[in-house]
Design a protein around this motif. Sequence first.
Motif, PDB file in Angstrom:
ATOM      1  N   LYS A  24       0.828  -1.204   0.000  1.00  0.00           N
ATOM      2  CA  LYS A  24       0.000   0.000   0.000  1.00  0.00           C
ATOM      3  C   LYS A  24       0.863   1.255   0.000  1.00  0.00           C
ATOM      4  O   LYS A  24       0.568   2.230  -0.671  1.00  0.00           O
ATOM      5  CB  LYS A  24      -0.905   0.003   1.231  1.00  0.00           C
ATOM      6  N   GLU A  72      -6.572  -3.920  -5.371  1.00  0.00           N
ATOM      7  CA  GLU A  72      -6.332  -2.945  -4.303  1.00  0.00           C
ATOM      8  C   GLU A  72      -7.533  -2.863  -3.360  1.00  0.00           C
ATOM      9  O   GLU A  72      -7.373  -2.775  -2.139  1.00  0.00           O
ATOM     10  CB  GLU A  72      -6.010  -1.567  -4.894  1.00  0.00           C
ATOM     11  N   THR A  74      -8.167  -4.254   1.092  1.00  0.00           N
ATOM     12  CA  THR A  74      -8.762  -3.626   2.267  1.00  0.00           C
ATOM     13  C   THR A  74      -9.634  -4.640   3.021  1.00  0.00           C
ATOM     14  O   THR A  74      -9.547  -4.767   4.241  1.00  0.00           O
ATOM     15  CB  THR A  74      -9.616  -2.417   1.825  1.00  0.00           C
TER      16      THR A  74
END
Length: 455
Positions: free
Chosen positions: A337, A366, A370
């Motif tokens: 990240k 991406e 999370t």
Amino acid sequence: MVLDKLSDSLKLALKKLTAGKVDKEAIEELCSEIRKSLISADVSIELSKQITKNIQDRALKEKVAGGLTAREHTINIVYEELTNFLGKNFEEIDTSKKPTKIMLVGLFGSGKTTTAGKLAKLYKKRGKKIALVQTDTWRPAAYAQLQQLASALKVDFYGDPKETKPQKIYKNIKDKLSEYEIVIIDTAGRDALNDELTTEIKSIDKEVKAQEKLLVLSGDIGQAAQKTAQSFHDAVNVTGVIVTKLDGTAKGGGALSATATTNAKVKFIGVGEKLDALEHFKPKNFVSRLLGMGDLETLLEKAGESIDKDTAEKAAKNIMKGELSFTDLYNQMDALKKMGPLGQIANMIPGMGQMNIPKGVMKQQEDNMTTWKYLMDSMTLKEKDNPQLLNESRIQRIAKGSGRKIEEMRELMKQYKQMKKMMKMISGQSSKMKRMQKLMKGKGGFPGFPGMPNA
Ligand code: GDP
Ligand code: MG
């Protein structure tokens, strides 16, 4: 990634070579493809011709080194000649003198002020005491722009919004600067290097006497780069070049080949608007990435900046061994990240550069990351270190505990298995790479792996 188009067409040219026999005809065809690729990337026609002529002469004349196939031999020549053209060896800026003064010059909008901030961030990370100095009296907003960057970075800032003579601004603060290790001086630009700007930067130059005078060129400047570089060089004797905006659609070849004109090497490239989007320009690593051979060195360097040393070393060791725990995955995702967009990182992994992964896939990935972090937060330490413990009931518990869907948890398990497989592949690639490096020893060294996955 940087220079996507050039990279794609070079990779295609090399792939063609894989398909057939490596004879005179194939080499000529390869060189003609490379020449076309370079010209489309804005490298000047003469330079493109020169580079491909060198490749062709060597590929036809030189004997294949022991242990290499004819294909590997040819690819290595392509690699070496492209590297030579981009400045060959990387030399870091010498920052041993206190203060080391780095002055940035260039046209309007080339990215000087942004790059001043990026440099400050880079050297601050290395523990240096830094001052940012604004001497741009031309653009009204320049003072505030650099001041804001300095305050965000928590480094000292000097300037004088009321003074109209740049060299005077510097003269007035000069004494204070001796306490810094690195002083970065921003200057004004113009649309073109006219007499006014020439006179101005000459007088700042005389006052500052910077060890490094870096010309900032925008990657999209095209073939005009040569002339711009030459005229700045004539005015202040630039010591290095920074090419910015290589993250976008810029062709970049013009700016990158400006070094051939000035003999001043490209020291850094800018690959984004954010302050950490600055990379040391190492020709060998760059070409390696361009040809789809990955760049483990830069990857590990980025990883080193994004995670602490112990975690980085442990992760690197595990990667080399082809092992992966959820703890590694978690730390890696955390570091990833911070390292930048996945697409840029993927190109540094040997083998992955050739896979041409669509950009949408990277974005999706991406977002997934999370979700996965939530899931991993619900695992026990023991589970994280021993993924084989995760049976059905544990999988259910983790999904529930994190408030995520069971499908998401299954997706994470699937991804984990895939990542593990990839780690194995990378570890395989890197042992091949080591073999290649051994073979290339004394030939200038080869940081990437020259074989395609289907070789
Ligand atoms: P200056 O006039 O030379 O000082 O240029 P600035 O530093 O003000 O930059 C001009 C514009 O280019 C700004 O919008 C920056 O955000 C942008 N910029 C600078 N470097 C990069 C880069 O490496 N990548 C991208 N995408 N934009 C950049
Ligand atoms: Mg500026």
